[in-house]
Design an enzyme around this catalytic site. Structure first.
Site, PDB file in Angstrom:
ATOM      1  N   HIS A 211       0.813  -1.207   0.000  1.00  0.00           N
ATOM      2  CA  HIS A 211       0.000   0.000   0.000  1.00  0.00           C
ATOM      3  C   HIS A 211       0.852   1.264   0.000  1.00  0.00           C
ATOM      4  CE1 HIS A 211      -3.145  -2.915   1.293  1.00  0.00           C
ATOM      5  NE2 HIS A 211      -3.872  -2.170   0.492  1.00  0.00           N
TER       6      HIS A 211
ATOM      7  N   ASP B   4     -11.087  -2.506   2.476  1.00  0.00           N
ATOM      8  CA  ASP B   4     -10.388  -2.890   3.698  1.00  0.00           C
ATOM      9  C   ASP B   4      -9.828  -1.692   4.452  1.00  0.00           C
ATOM     10  OD1 ASP B   4      -7.964  -2.213   2.261  1.00  0.00           O
ATOM     11  OD2 ASP B   4      -8.065  -4.205   1.352  1.00  0.00           O
TER      12      ASP B   4
ATOM     13  N   GLU C   2     -16.648   1.169  -2.768  1.00  0.00           N
ATOM     14  CA  GLU C   2     -16.480  -0.275  -2.573  1.00  0.00           C
ATOM     15  C   GLU C   2     -17.787  -0.977  -2.929  1.00  0.00           C
ATOM     16  OE1 GLU C   2     -15.666  -3.955  -2.014  1.00  0.00           O
ATOM     17  OE2 GLU C   2     -14.021  -2.557  -1.639  1.00  0.00           O
TER      18      GLU C   2
ATOM     19  N   ASP D  75     -20.638  -0.121  -7.668  1.00  0.00           N
ATOM     20  CA  ASP D  75     -19.671  -0.555  -8.659  1.00  0.00           C
ATOM     21  C   ASP D  75     -18.877   0.669  -9.111  1.00  0.00           C
ATOM     22  OD1 ASP D  75     -18.748  -2.518 -10.889  1.00  0.00           O
ATOM     23  OD2 ASP D  75     -19.455  -0.749 -11.965  1.00  0.00           O
ATOM     24  N   ALA D  76     -17.547   0.558  -9.160  1.00  0.00           N
ATOM     25  CA  ALA D  76     -16.710   1.716  -9.470  1.00  0.00           C
ATOM     26  C   ALA D  76     -17.033   2.294 -10.843  1.00  0.00           C
ATOM     27  CB  ALA D  76     -15.233   1.320  -9.394  1.00  0.00           C
TER      28      ALA D  76
ATOM     29  N   ASP E  10      -7.381   0.569  -6.287  1.00  0.00           N
ATOM     30  CA  ASP E  10      -6.920  -0.595  -5.519  1.00  0.00           C
ATOM     31  C   ASP E  10      -7.891  -1.739  -5.799  1.00  0.00           C
ATOM     32  OD1 ASP E  10      -5.569  -2.223  -3.784  1.00  0.00           O
ATOM     33  OD2 ASP E  10      -6.416  -1.333  -1.965  1.00  0.00           O
TER      34      ASP E  10
END
Length: 545
Positions: free
Chosen positions: A307, A329, A349, A383-384, A402
């Site tokens: 990260h 996360d 997310e 949904d992105a 990510d």
């Protein structure tokens, strides 16, 4: 009058195709046969969908798995139809035995495939590996049995009342297609959410056995000898017993298989409406690992390095407003929030269960620095791709993708030219986008296709490669659980709609970092040394991963 041993006149049906001796009226008998066609078609489609779903979950790349399963099954159905021609003389007994065998093979297929996956390791190797051939073998066997159904059922329905072949075929196919529709809808909306893959397909096998056995032993029992009736009854009871026993033991089996896949340190295991989420470790000094659909997304041994390498170069410039795509996360957001001049972090997310786990699980929330308690963090469950299409006009200084590796079919659209075009719309003129594009050493073509696709969307790119076994990385994201090989590196692409971005150590970073301009320069040169030129961009209508 034809003598008993005289040859039948041309066009006459063979002696074994005479009228069936039914315990009910012919109209009722036809209805019962068509009802059995309906049930068998629904069960057959459930078996097909189960193989596709399980293979996509265990292996990934759902397009490939669906193509393999469906093409093999359709081919096998044709072979099964041809083989069934030789069984027409004993259509009732053959159909009863066929349905019992189909119920056993189809009902146990999911458990057998998952067992092989769990106890033999990674499916990610070549197609020569045993588990993948087992998938093909089940597809072939189920297809053969399904293909043999219609010719036998055609023979049985014609024995009830002769009619022209076209009319009989129309009736059978109508019942078959309607049954397939019901099975196709029942699988995702009833069986999966209520029972899960294993129990759902076992229940389907039980229904299949009961329908086939009841039709033959009830309607066509006079076509069978006493011995054949007892053998068929015993076979069906044995199949039902096997399926019932497996259904009772399915929870114990899943626990044992999960331990075989993830080890004995499984602490959280849940199935959301989107994926399976598993947490291992995180207590007693053991590092925490987060798996999504069997793939390692977070390894506590090295996630700080991953990260850090993802976020730090993107923060080397204005970074008041940051958008994180994926990253439920909270670990990418943790790196972002280390910069005190960050005013807002938006996380998009798709799975709310991952965010909830990151909030509530003590080990995971401790690892992400309790970012969801920070007032600067806003979460959107979406949904992105869809979110970017409706994104507010306020631009972002930094966008961090990510996301799962592009080789996973569900993520392919998030590595398309159209997707990067949407990202460009929400970037500030000097904003930065960083993308995790998978390991460079093992999948260079995929990595450079991502970079080529970003350039096709009008972004100026700077690729870099971080890691390697020499660097002490334990694993990388998207490594399959149980795999013996960890990625040797992580590949990233930094991009901007303005000038080509320089790699820097994150501006006024809050803590010392091993990512210096010198090390990042070496990371860029390491990536460039593997460049593949001339790769076309990946689009929604022509994915290239």
């Amino acid at each position: 009058m034809i003598e008993p041993h005289a040859p039948a006149p041309p066009g006459a049906p063979p002696s074994w195709a005479g009228p069936a001796r039914l315990p009910v009226r012919p109209g009722t008998g036809r209805f019962l046969v068509l009802a059995c066609v309906f049930v068998c078609a629904a069960c057959g489609l459930v078996y097909e969908l189960e193989l596709v779903a399980l293979a996509s979950y265990l292996i990934g790349d759902s397009v490939t798995q669906a193509s393999v399963v469906l093409s093999v099954m359709v081919f096998a159905m044709g072979i099964g139809s041809l083989v069934a021609k030789r069984l027409r003389r004993h259509a009732a007994a053959a159909f009863g035995a066929l349905e019992a065998l189909l119920a056993l093979v189809g009902g146990c297929s999911a458990m057998a495939l998952y067992a092989v996956f769990a106890w033999t390791g990674d499916w990610g190797g070549l197609w020569a590996s045993g588990p993948r051939w087992l998938l093909v073998a089940f597809s072939l066997a189920i297809g053969l049995l399904i293909g043999a159904e219609v010719p036998l059922l055609m023979e049985l329905i014609q024995r009830i009342r002769r009619q022209d072949a076209g009319g009989a075929v129309a009736d059978l196919f109508a019942a078959d297609y309607v049954g397939a529709l019901v099975g196709g809808l029942a699988f995702p909306f009833l069986l999966l959410p209520l029972l899960g893959q294993l129990t759902g397909v076992m229940l389907t096998g039980g229904v299949n056995a009961v329908a086939g056995g009841a039709l033959v032993l009830g309607l066509f029992r006079r076509d069978l000898t006493r011995r054949a009736r007892w053998l068929l009854l015993a076979a069906n009871l044995a199949v039902l017993g096997v399926l019932a026993t497996a259904a009772v033991l399915v929870d114990d089996f899943e626990r044992a298989a999960r331990e075989a896949v993830y080890g004995q340190d499984v602490r959280v295991a849940l199935k959301t409406g989107i994926q399976e989420v598993v947490l291992t470790g995180g207590t007693g000094g053991r590092p925490l690992d987060l798996y999504l659909d069997g793939r390692l997304r977070v390894s506590g041994r090295d996630e700080h390095r991953y990260h850090g390498a993802l976020v730090t170069p993107a923060m080397d410039g204005p970074h008041a407003r940051v958008l994180v795509l994926g990253g439920g996360d909270g670990l990418a957001a943790r790196e972002v929030l280390r910069y005190p001049d960050v005013r807002r972090v938006d996380i998009v997310e798709i799975d709310p269960a991952v965010v909830d786990l990151a909030r509530r699980d003590p080990a995971l929330s401790r690892l992400n620095g309790h970012v969801y308690g920070d007032a600067r963090v806003r979460v959107t469950t979406a949904d992105a791709f869809r979110r970017l299409r409706t994104a507010p006009p306020v631009p972002y200084d930094v966008v961090i993708a990510d996301l799962p590796d592009p080789g996973i079919t569900a993520s392919t659209k998030l590595y398309s030219e159209e997707f990067y075009g949407l990202v460009r719309r929400v970037l500030a003129p000097e904003g930065r986008l960083v993308v995790h594009a998978g390991p460079v050493s093992s999948r260079p073509r995929v990595f450079w296709t991502v970079e080529s696709t970003m350039r096709a969307a009008g972004l100026h790119t700077t690729p870099y490669r971080v890691g390697g076994r020499d660097s002490g990385f334990a694993a990388g994201p998207d490594r399959t659980a149980g795999a013996s090989r960890a990625p040797r590196d992580w590949g990233f692409v930094l991009a901007s709609p303005g000038a080509r971005p320089a790699l820097g150590p994150g501006g006024r970073g809050p803590r010392p970092t091993t990512l210096t301009r010198e090390s990042l320069g070496a990371a860029r040169r390491a990536a460039e040394a593997t460049r593949i030129v001339g790769l076309p961009a990946s689009t929604l209508v022509h994915p290239r991963y």
